[in-house]
Design a protein around this motif. Sequence first.
Motif, PDB file in Angstrom:
ATOM      1  N   THR A  23      -2.661  39.844 -35.209  1.00  0.00           N
ATOM      2  CA  THR A  23      -1.286  39.382 -35.213  1.00  0.00           C
ATOM      3  C   THR A  23      -0.906  38.442 -34.175  1.00  0.00           C
ATOM      4  OG1 THR A  23      -0.814  41.806 -35.891  1.00  0.00           O
ATOM      5  CG2 THR A  23       1.179  40.237 -35.306  1.00  0.00           C
ATOM      6  N   LEU A  24      -1.255  38.498 -33.078  1.00  0.00           N
ATOM      7  CA  LEU A  24      -0.818  37.422 -32.074  1.00  0.00           C
ATOM      8  C   LEU A  24      -1.686  36.213 -32.211  1.00  0.00           C
ATOM      9  CD1 LEU A  24       0.041  36.572 -28.946  1.00  0.00           C
ATOM     10  CD2 LEU A  24      -1.795  37.610 -28.066  1.00  0.00           C
ATOM     11  N   SER A  25      -2.940  36.204 -32.950  1.00  0.00           N
ATOM     12  CA  SER A  25      -3.450  35.043 -33.268  1.00  0.00           C
ATOM     13  C   SER A  25      -2.926  34.115 -34.291  1.00  0.00           C
ATOM     14  CB  SER A  25      -5.069  35.459 -33.879  1.00  0.00           C
ATOM     15  OG  SER A  25      -5.979  36.043 -32.700  1.00  0.00           O
ATOM     16  N   GLN A  26      -2.529  34.811 -35.458  1.00  0.00           N
ATOM     17  CA  GLN A  26      -1.575  34.421 -36.405  1.00  0.00           C
ATOM     18  C   GLN A  26      -0.346  33.711 -35.823  1.00  0.00           C
ATOM     19  OE1 GLN A  26      -1.279  37.234 -39.676  1.00  0.00           O
ATOM     20  NE2 GLN A  26      -3.289  36.986 -40.304  1.00  0.00           N
ATOM     21  N   PHE A  27       0.368  34.611 -34.884  1.00  0.00           N
ATOM     22  CA  PHE A  27       1.256  34.002 -34.392  1.00  0.00           C
ATOM     23  C   PHE A  27       1.366  32.609 -33.748  1.00  0.00           C
ATOM     24  CE2 PHE A  27       4.434  33.692 -30.787  1.00  0.00           C
ATOM     25  CZ  PHE A  27       5.676  33.651 -31.299  1.00  0.00           C
ATOM     26  N   LEU A  28       0.435  32.366 -32.941  1.00  0.00           N
ATOM     27  CA  LEU A  28       0.190  31.389 -32.187  1.00  0.00           C
ATOM     28  C   LEU A  28      -0.396  30.220 -33.113  1.00  0.00           C
ATOM     29  CD1 LEU A  28      -1.948  32.853 -29.149  1.00  0.00           C
ATOM     30  CD2 LEU A  28       0.252  32.018 -29.085  1.00  0.00           C
ATOM     31  N   SER A  29      -0.998  30.626 -34.201  1.00  0.00           N
ATOM     32  CA  SER A  29      -1.484  29.465 -35.053  1.00  0.00           C
ATOM     33  C   SER A  29      -0.320  28.801 -35.800  1.00  0.00           C
ATOM     34  CB  SER A  29      -2.453  30.051 -36.135  1.00  0.00           C
ATOM     35  OG  SER A  29      -2.914  29.120 -36.976  1.00  0.00           O
ATOM     36  N   ASN A  30       0.612  29.790 -36.235  1.00  0.00           N
ATOM     37  CA  ASN A  30       1.548  29.509 -37.127  1.00  0.00           C
ATOM     38  C   ASN A  30       2.602  28.649 -36.182  1.00  0.00           C
ATOM     39  OD1 ASN A  30       0.822  30.376 -39.414  1.00  0.00           O
ATOM     40  ND2 ASN A  30       1.844  32.404 -38.912  1.00  0.00           N
ATOM     41  N   THR A  31       2.768  29.102 -34.916  1.00  0.00           N
ATOM     42  CA  THR A  31       3.940  28.323 -33.977  1.00  0.00           C
ATOM     43  C   THR A  31       3.230  26.899 -33.354  1.00  0.00           C
ATOM     44  OG1 THR A  31       4.239  30.475 -33.138  1.00  0.00           O
ATOM     45  CG2 THR A  31       4.929  28.626 -31.651  1.00  0.00           C
ATOM     46  N   SER A  32       2.014  26.789 -33.464  1.00  0.00           N
ATOM     47  CA  SER A  32       1.348  25.378 -33.145  1.00  0.00           C
ATOM     48  C   SER A  32       1.755  24.517 -34.297  1.00  0.00           C
ATOM     49  CB  SER A  32      -0.228  25.539 -32.659  1.00  0.00           C
ATOM     50  OG  SER A  32      -0.593  26.071 -33.990  1.00  0.00           O
ATOM     51  N   LYS A  33       1.453  25.027 -35.414  1.00  0.00           N
ATOM     52  CA  LYS A  33       1.810  24.171 -36.660  1.00  0.00           C
ATOM     53  C   LYS A  33       3.039  23.645 -36.731  1.00  0.00           C
ATOM     54  CE  LYS A  33       0.837  23.786 -41.469  1.00  0.00           C
ATOM     55  NZ  LYS A  33       0.305  24.685 -43.094  1.00  0.00           N
ATOM     56  N   MET A  34       3.838  24.773 -36.469  1.00  0.00           N
ATOM     57  CA  MET A  34       5.580  24.465 -36.550  1.00  0.00           C
ATOM     58  C   MET A  34       5.978  23.284 -35.690  1.00  0.00           C
ATOM     59  SD  MET A  34       8.744  27.026 -36.629  1.00  0.00           S
ATOM     60  CE  MET A  34       8.379  27.495 -34.841  1.00  0.00           C
ATOM     61  N   ILE A  35       5.357  23.377 -34.315  1.00  0.00           N
ATOM     62  CA  ILE A  35       5.699  22.443 -33.569  1.00  0.00           C
ATOM     63  C   ILE A  35       5.198  21.260 -33.819  1.00  0.00           C
ATOM     64  CG2 ILE A  35       5.385  21.997 -30.901  1.00  0.00           C
ATOM     65  CD1 ILE A  35       5.285  24.931 -30.260  1.00  0.00           C
ATOM     66  N   ILE A  36       3.829  20.980 -34.100  1.00  0.00           N
ATOM     67  CA  ILE A  36       3.584  19.622 -34.448  1.00  0.00           C
ATOM     68  C   ILE A  36       4.425  19.153 -35.660  1.00  0.00           C
ATOM     69  CG2 ILE A  36       1.309  18.564 -35.378  1.00  0.00           C
ATOM     70  CD1 ILE A  36      -0.199  20.552 -33.744  1.00  0.00           C
ATOM     71  N   VAL A  37       4.586  19.920 -36.747  1.00  0.00           N
ATOM     72  CA  VAL A  37       5.201  19.335 -37.924  1.00  0.00           C
ATOM     73  C   VAL A  37       6.645  18.943 -37.268  1.00  0.00           C
ATOM     74  CG1 VAL A  37       6.478  20.000 -39.841  1.00  0.00           C
ATOM     75  CG2 VAL A  37       3.940  20.707 -39.619  1.00  0.00           C
ATOM     76  N   VAL A  38       7.337  19.658 -36.275  1.00  0.00           N
ATOM     77  CA  VAL A  38       8.799  19.193 -36.150  1.00  0.00           C
ATOM     78  C   VAL A  38       8.462  17.665 -35.309  1.00  0.00           C
ATOM     79  CG1 VAL A  38      10.655  19.863 -34.507  1.00  0.00           C
ATOM     80  CG2 VAL A  38       9.647  21.423 -36.095  1.00  0.00           C
ATOM     81  N   MET A  39       7.517  17.715 -34.473  1.00  0.00           N
ATOM     82  CA  MET A  39       7.521  16.447 -33.527  1.00  0.00           C
ATOM     83  C   MET A  39       7.131  15.330 -34.733  1.00  0.00           C
ATOM     84  SD  MET A  39       4.938  17.843 -30.442  1.00  0.00           S
ATOM     85  CE  MET A  39       4.726  16.481 -29.747  1.00  0.00           C
ATOM     86  N   ILE A  40       6.041  15.545 -35.575  1.00  0.00           N
ATOM     87  CA  ILE A  40       5.912  14.587 -36.719  1.00  0.00           C
ATOM     88  C   ILE A  40       7.060  14.050 -37.352  1.00  0.00           C
ATOM     89  CG2 ILE A  40       4.362  13.866 -38.674  1.00  0.00           C
ATOM     90  CD1 ILE A  40       2.986  13.961 -36.048  1.00  0.00           C
ATOM     91  N   THR A  41       7.939  14.993 -37.853  1.00  0.00           N
ATOM     92  CA  THR A  41       9.000  14.779 -38.409  1.00  0.00           C
ATOM     93  C   THR A  41      10.083  13.751 -37.804  1.00  0.00           C
ATOM     94  OG1 THR A  41       8.714  16.762 -39.730  1.00  0.00           O
ATOM     95  CG2 THR A  41      10.921  15.541 -39.722  1.00  0.00           C
TER      96      THR A  41
END
Length: 298
Positions: free
Chosen positions: A81-99
């Motif tokens: 659960t923690l692994s999936q949360f960290l993975s999804n959070t890192s993806k969301m942060i990068i997508v926001v920065m790229i946008t």
Amino acid sequence: MFTTQLADTTEKVTTALNPTNLLKDEINQVANIYNIIIEFFTNYSFQLIGALIVFIIGYILAGKIAKWVLKLCLKNKLDITLSQFLSNTSKMIIVVMITIVALSKLGISVTPFVAAIGAVSLGAGLALQGLLANYAAGFNIIIIRPFVVGDTITVHGVTGVVEEVLLAYTVLKNEDDVIITVPNKHIVGEILHNSKNDSLLELKVGISYEHNPLEVAELLKKTMMSLDIIGDSNKLQVGIDEFSDSAITLGIRLWTPTINLYESKYKAYASIYSALDDANINIPFPQRDVHIHQVESK
């Protein structure tokens, strides 16, 4: 003079209602829109292409980084659960920065968007305090990890095996395959029982006072050990629980897998009955002796 003005007005109305003129107006409007589009792409074509390329590359990169983070967490044996949360959070942060970078390529300032998002977030926070409390509690559970998937927990009188831990709620499942959804705000800050994979099974049986309770307790202990119901903890306690009015009550405490709790209970009672019956040990029923004293009349 009035007649002349009326004639001019009639001529203008007739001209405006002429199908040829209406068609010309429509063509002119389409031509203007076409010119605007051509001018826009002529002036901003390179910016659009650059922003699109930046966003696509960034999105692909975000996906790869998210997979790498998940793989790294699993390699270090972190909770899924923690692994999936960290993975999804890192993806969301990068997508926001790229946008943000892509918008800057178009010459669009993100400052008004940030201010608008802040204002909307404030209003949403006031309106959705309960939901945000659940998310905050879920984040706390994922970070602190008072329990993980597969543990048996009891909270607010509800017991079940943890199936999934989400930010808003935690999903439990009992032996009857009933899915129980518990909002995370009702878990954090409350008294929580975590018995890992097993649950406590307590049994009681009464025997007659004519039998030795210590010998019967040893018999019951051997009977329980012969059954495949004791969990990984291998904790089994058998002893005298109470001296009742018409029986000696023996208590049995053992830890059994939660997923088979009631099945283990019924199997244990069936084996106890058979063992006592084979050893000719009586299970008494409540009874009272009533003595009537007759008073002699004088």
